[in-house]
Every structure is written in structure tokens, then in C-alpha cells.
Design an enzyme around this catalytic site. Structure first.
Site, mmCIF file in Angstrom:
data_model
loop_
_atom_site.group_PDB
_atom_site.id
_atom_site.type_symbol
_atom_site.label_atom_id
_atom_site.label_comp_id
_atom_site.label_asym_id
_atom_site.label_seq_id
_atom_site.Cartn_x
_atom_site.Cartn_y
_atom_site.Cartn_z
ATOM 1 N N ASN A 7 0.878 -1.171 0.000
ATOM 2 C CA ASN A 7 0.000 0.000 0.000
ATOM 3 C C ASN A 7 0.914 1.219 0.000
ATOM 4 O OD1 ASN A 7 -1.818 2.022 0.439
ATOM 5 N ND2 ASN A 7 -2.795 1.074 2.219
ATOM 6 N N ARG A 90 -2.544 -2.130 -3.491
ATOM 7 C CA ARG A 90 -3.763 -1.343 -3.298
ATOM 8 C C ARG A 90 -3.659 -0.128 -4.220
ATOM 9 N NH1 ARG A 90 -5.322 3.374 0.513
ATOM 10 N NH2 ARG A 90 -7.525 3.408 0.077
ATOM 11 N N HIS A 179 -12.920 2.769 0.259
ATOM 12 C CA HIS A 179 -12.849 1.674 1.242
ATOM 13 C C HIS A 179 -13.415 0.399 0.600
ATOM 14 C CE1 HIS A 179 -13.356 4.809 4.694
ATOM 15 N NE2 HIS A 179 -12.067 4.563 4.513
ATOM 16 N N ARG A 240 -13.575 15.025 7.889
ATOM 17 C CA ARG A 240 -14.366 15.348 6.694
ATOM 18 C C ARG A 240 -15.828 15.580 7.062
ATOM 19 N NH1 ARG A 240 -12.126 10.353 4.170
ATOM 20 N NH2 ARG A 240 -10.139 10.916 3.248
ATOM 21 N N ASN A 335 -14.071 -1.010 17.890
ATOM 22 C CA ASN A 335 -13.658 -0.784 19.281
ATOM 23 C C ASN A 335 -14.623 -0.008 20.162
ATOM 24 O OD1 ASN A 335 -10.976 -1.966 19.092
ATOM 25 N ND2 ASN A 335 -10.557 -0.285 17.678
ATOM 26 N N GLU A 384 -7.938 -5.508 4.975
ATOM 27 C CA GLU A 384 -7.782 -5.140 3.566
ATOM 28 C C GLU A 384 -6.604 -5.862 2.930
ATOM 29 O OE1 GLU A 384 -8.913 -0.702 2.989
ATOM 30 O OE2 GLU A 384 -8.629 -1.004 5.126
HETATM 31 P P1 ADP Z 1 -8.280 5.254 9.477
HETATM 32 O O1 ADP Z 1 -7.793 3.893 8.998
HETATM 33 O O2 ADP Z 1 -9.387 5.821 8.655
HETATM 34 O O3 ADP Z 1 -7.197 6.235 9.776
HETATM 35 P P2 ADP Z 1 -9.077 3.763 11.863
HETATM 36 O O4 ADP Z 1 -9.951 2.731 11.273
HETATM 37 O O5 ADP Z 1 -7.729 3.380 12.339
HETATM 38 O O6 ADP Z 1 -8.970 5.019 10.901
HETATM 39 O O7 ADP Z 1 -9.883 4.429 13.089
HETATM 40 C C1 ADP Z 1 -9.342 5.448 13.847
HETATM 41 C C2 ADP Z 1 -10.395 5.937 14.821
HETATM 42 O O8 ADP Z 1 -10.791 4.843 15.656
HETATM 43 C C3 ADP Z 1 -9.908 7.035 15.733
HETATM 44 O O9 ADP Z 1 -10.782 8.142 15.683
HETATM 45 C C4 ADP Z 1 -9.947 6.405 17.105
HETATM 46 O O10 ADP Z 1 -10.333 7.314 18.083
HETATM 47 C C5 ADP Z 1 -10.999 5.358 16.962
HETATM 48 N N1 ADP Z 1 -10.835 4.351 18.021
HETATM 49 C C6 ADP Z 1 -9.882 3.444 18.159
HETATM 50 N N2 ADP Z 1 -10.030 2.741 19.312
HETATM 51 C C7 ADP Z 1 -11.136 3.229 19.904
HETATM 52 C C8 ADP Z 1 -11.842 2.949 21.120
HETATM 53 N N3 ADP Z 1 -11.443 2.009 21.956
HETATM 54 N N4 ADP Z 1 -12.935 3.686 21.396
HETATM 55 C C9 ADP Z 1 -13.341 4.646 20.574
HETATM 56 N N5 ADP Z 1 -12.732 4.954 19.406
HETATM 57 C C10 ADP Z 1 -11.651 4.267 19.088
#
Ligand code: ADP
Length: 397
Positions: A7, A90, A179, A240, A335, A384
Site C-alpha cells: 500500500n 492497493r 474503502h 471530513r 472498538n 484489507e
Molecule cells: P483510518 O484507517 O481511517 O485512519 P481507523 O480505522 O484506524 O482510521 O480508526 C481510527 C479511529 O478509531 C480514531 O478516531 C480512534 O479514536 C478510533 N478508536 C480506536 N479505538 C477506539 C476505542 N477504543 N474507542 C473509541 N474509538 C476508538
């Protein structure tokens, strides 16, 4: 068979080497600051970590360092790079030409180049990664897995915008959806996990991370998805805005003397829960903490995020005349039990019933709806890289 998944970003390169015999990750890592001072490779395998700080003027040098790490006597996992059977890349944008992943040849590269205007930040880097692999591993097949192909099965009524048709004809302006690899993986796995009809199972995937999108699919084929020509449309995200009245752009431009490029930057980087919360953070955990401490805007931002997801689930249920399963994935989806519960609280009319004990978990494949729930609701961690490796295997076998 061993497949390398790449990626590439403009100054970064993430990789995983996957053994497809048991779909296990043999090694993974990240090259950062490619083309700028302070280039660094972090390689992880067998519970050990190797950090290499060497100049990487281009992606070619980065790939060469990855190869070196993979065969390293102490940190490596293969004896020779000839053990790598294929590379899966990717690629962000496939335009309207690619409706499926494809083995790379000259024409495919030309089309990825033609799509630079549609994916200006990613497509050039993705192509650099492909060319670096061709140079470093001659003869090894490269497969392009596009983020946009999942959305290519949408019907015209879902992908065409209600603007003069000439813009679709001239510039291919339509809803593409992003995505896509994640939505494809999660919707396919959700059908299996929920034991649905592989042809008719109606699934809504909520990919809720910093970037967030939602899709509706029947039998794993996308019928609608929330991101559009670019990833800006749809849900409220970390930074966004998602959906809004386009006239807001003109209004703010006129009031604040900004141009449309500045406005797009604001909508992409300074809006979403970051903007709505009055600048607290784009990270859901920070915004939640602020809300708990009584910050009203932080609380509203989280409520609005949940509300928008619930509205889309309603719309997509109508689009499919029902829904059999809802899957939550990505950082927030996997999460954040509070957001999952809050979204499902809107769905009583669908007969959705959440088992609070089952929902009290993080990042695990798990059914979180009760036995009686009319819709199966689950946490399904996205993968992914594995999806790209599977597509690559399918095309090179
Ligand atoms: P991307 O790949 O689009 O950068 P991710 O899928 O890694 O994003 O998600 C990141 C988001 O997930 C962050 O805003 C983070 O706060 C949230 N996040 C991760 N763990 C937790 C948790 N335990 N509770 C709430 N939000 C969470």
C-alpha cells in the site's frame, strides 16, 4: 504460495508478506519519509522488530530495503525473494474502466495514469510502487486491487448524480465509493459468519474509522455506498464533513474571501467531528473524553455522527427492501461499544436487539445481537491486506 501486499502513499509504503497456504502474516512493516530526509523502515517478523534508517530517494530504494529485510538472516522470513509468487497493490482509483482487480500490464498502468485526476494524492504513488516492483522483481506478476471496483456494481440510479449528464460523459463524474476492499471483505465474511444466502444475503457494512463509509450489498455485490466521486461525501468523519448543501461553499467563500480550493481543504481536513466539536480533536477517544467533561459541542458532534450512520442504515434498508445483517468494522466500528449501541438504539423499528454483554468487547469477530434480533448485528474486523492477497492469488493462479 507467498504474496507480498503493498500500500504505497506518496512518501510511505506499507507491506505485508502473507503465506496463502494458511493466510498467515509472515512479516509486515512500513517505510516512512520516502523522498525526504530521515527515511526509515520498520520491519516486524517473528515477534522481533528491525529498524533501518537509510536514504530512500524513491519507492524503488524502499522496495529494495524491504526485500533485504525479508531475507535478512536474523529478521527475515524467506531465504530468497524468488519465494514471492506475486505482489498485490492497493490502488485507489480505477475510474470507470476497471470493474474488477486486474493483473498489471502496460495498458493497466496507462489507465491508472489516466485516473491521476480522480485520485491525485494516491494514484501516482500507487503507480510508483508498481513500477518499483517491476524493476526490483522482474517477472513477478503485479496485481492492482482498486478501492473503487466494489462500487462498480451499483445501478445507474445509485451512481449517477442529478447534474447535467454531459459531466458524466465528459469527465466520468459519478459515485465511485471508497474503502471498497474493506467493504468487499467485510460483506463477504458477514454472509459467511451470519450463515446468509450467498446470492441474496442483504448486508450493510459500517466502516467507521477516521475515514468512514457505509455500504449496502446483496450477495456481496454493492448496490449503494456513501462515499462519492471523492471520499468527502456521506458520513461525518474524523475531519471530513460528509454530506452537506453545496451552496455552503459559495456562501463561506463570499463571506470570508476564500476560494473553492481552500473550502475543499476545510471540508476535508478541518470539518467532521474535529470541526463540529469546536476543534477538540479528530480522534473519537479525545472527543468522548471532552464530552464526558461536559463539552457540549463534543457531545453534539458524537450524537450527529451516530445519527448520520443511523439515517444511512434506514436509507440502505429501503434500497434493499430489508436487511439481514449489519457489520461494524474499522477503528470506531470495531472498538467503540458506546457508538455501536447508540447507532443500534435507532434501529428498534427493524427488530434489532443488541446483547449488551456481547457488545462489551473490542476488535473481535463476534455477533452482538440477541438470538431474537430480526437482523444479525456483528463486529467484523476488516482485513484489507488479506482481501488484496486473496484477489492477487485468484488472478495469478
Ligand atoms: P483510518 O484507517 O481511517 O485512519 P481507523 O480505522 O484506524 O482510521 O480508526 C481510527 C479511529 O478509531 C480514531 O478516531 C480512534 O479514536 C478510533 N478508536 C480506536 N479505538 C477506539 C476505542 N477504543 N474507542 C473509541 N474509538 C476508538
Amino acid at each position: 504460495m507467498k504474496i507480498l501486499v503493498l500500500n504505497c502513499g506518496s512518501s510511505s509504503l506499507k507491506y505485508q508478506l502473507i503465506d496463502m497456504d494458511n493466510e498467515s502474516v509472515m512479516a509486515k512493516g512500513l517505510c516512512e519519509r520516502i523522498g525526504i530526509e530521515g527515511s526509515k523502515l520498520t520491519h516486524k517478523a517473528n515477534g522481533k522488530e528491525l529498524v533501518v534508517e537509510e536514504p530512500m530517494p524513491k519507492h524503488t530504494e524502499a522496495i529494495a530495503l524491504v526485500m533485504k529485510a525479508l531475507v535478512d538472516p536474523e529478521y527475515g522470513v524467506i531465504k530468497d525473494t524468488s519465494e514471492i509468487s506475486a505482489v498485490g497493490h492497493r490502488v485507489l482509483h480505477g475510474g470507470i474502466k476497471f470493474t474488477e482487480s486486474i493483473k498489471v500490464n502496460k495498458d493497466v498502468k496507462a489507465t491508472i495514469r489516466e485516473c491521476f485526476a480522480l485520485g491525485p494524492l494516491h494514484n501516482p504513488a500507487n503507480l510508483m510502487g508498481i513500477e518499483a516492483c517491476e524493476e526490483t522483481m522482474p517477472g513477478v506478476p503485479n496485481v492492482a486491487v482498486f478501492d473503487t471496483t466494489f462500487g462498480m456494481s451499483m445501478p445507474e440510479k445509485a451512481y449517477l448524480y442529478a447534474i447535467p449528464h454531459e459531466y458524466y460523459e465528459k469527465y466520468s463524474i459519478r459515485r465511485y465509493g471508497f474503502h471498497g476492499t474493506s467493504h468487499m471483505f467485510v460483506s463477504g465474511e458477514a454472509i459467511k459468519f451470519a450463515g446468509l444466502d450467498p446470492e441474496k444475503g442483504r448486508v450493510i457494512v459500517c466502516h467507521l474509522g477516521n475515514g468512514a463509509s457505509i455500504s449496502a450489498s446483496i450477495g456481496g455485490k454493492c448496490v449503494d455506498t456513501s462515499m462519492g466521486l471523492t471520499p468527502l461525501e456521506g458520513l461525518i468523519m474524523g475531519t471530513r464533513s460528509g454530506d452537506l448543501d453545496p451552496a455552503i461553499l459559495q456562501f463561506i467563500c463570499n463571506k470570508e474571501g476564500k476560494d473553492v480550493n481552500e473550502m475543499l481543504n476545510i471540508l476535508n481536513k478541518k470539518s467532521g467531528i474535529l470541526g463540529m466539536s469546536g476543534g477538540v480533536s479528530s480522534d473519537f477517544r479525545d472527543v468522548e473524553k471532552a464530552a464526558e467533561q461536559g463539552n457540549h459541542l463534543a457531545e453534539v458532534a458524537l450524537e450527529a455522527f451516530v445519527y448520520r450512520v443511523a439515517k444511512y442504515i434506514g436509507a440502505y434498508t429501503a434500497a434493499m427492501n430489508g436487511v439481514d445483517a449489519i457489520a461494524f468494522t474499522a477503528g470506531v466500528g470495531e472498538n467503540d461499544k458506546i457508538r455501536r449501541k447508540a447507532i443500534c438504539d435507532y434501529l428498534g423499528y427493524l427488530g434489532v436487539e443488541i446483547d449488551d454483554e456481547a457488545n462489551d468487547c473490542r476488535g473481535q469477530l463476534r455477533m452482538i445481537s440477541t438470538e431474537n434480533s430480526k437482523v444479525k448485528v456483528m463486529i467484523l474486523p476488516t482485513n484489507e491486506e488479506l482481501a488484496i492477497a486473496r484477489e492477487t492469488l485468484r488472478l495469478v493462479q
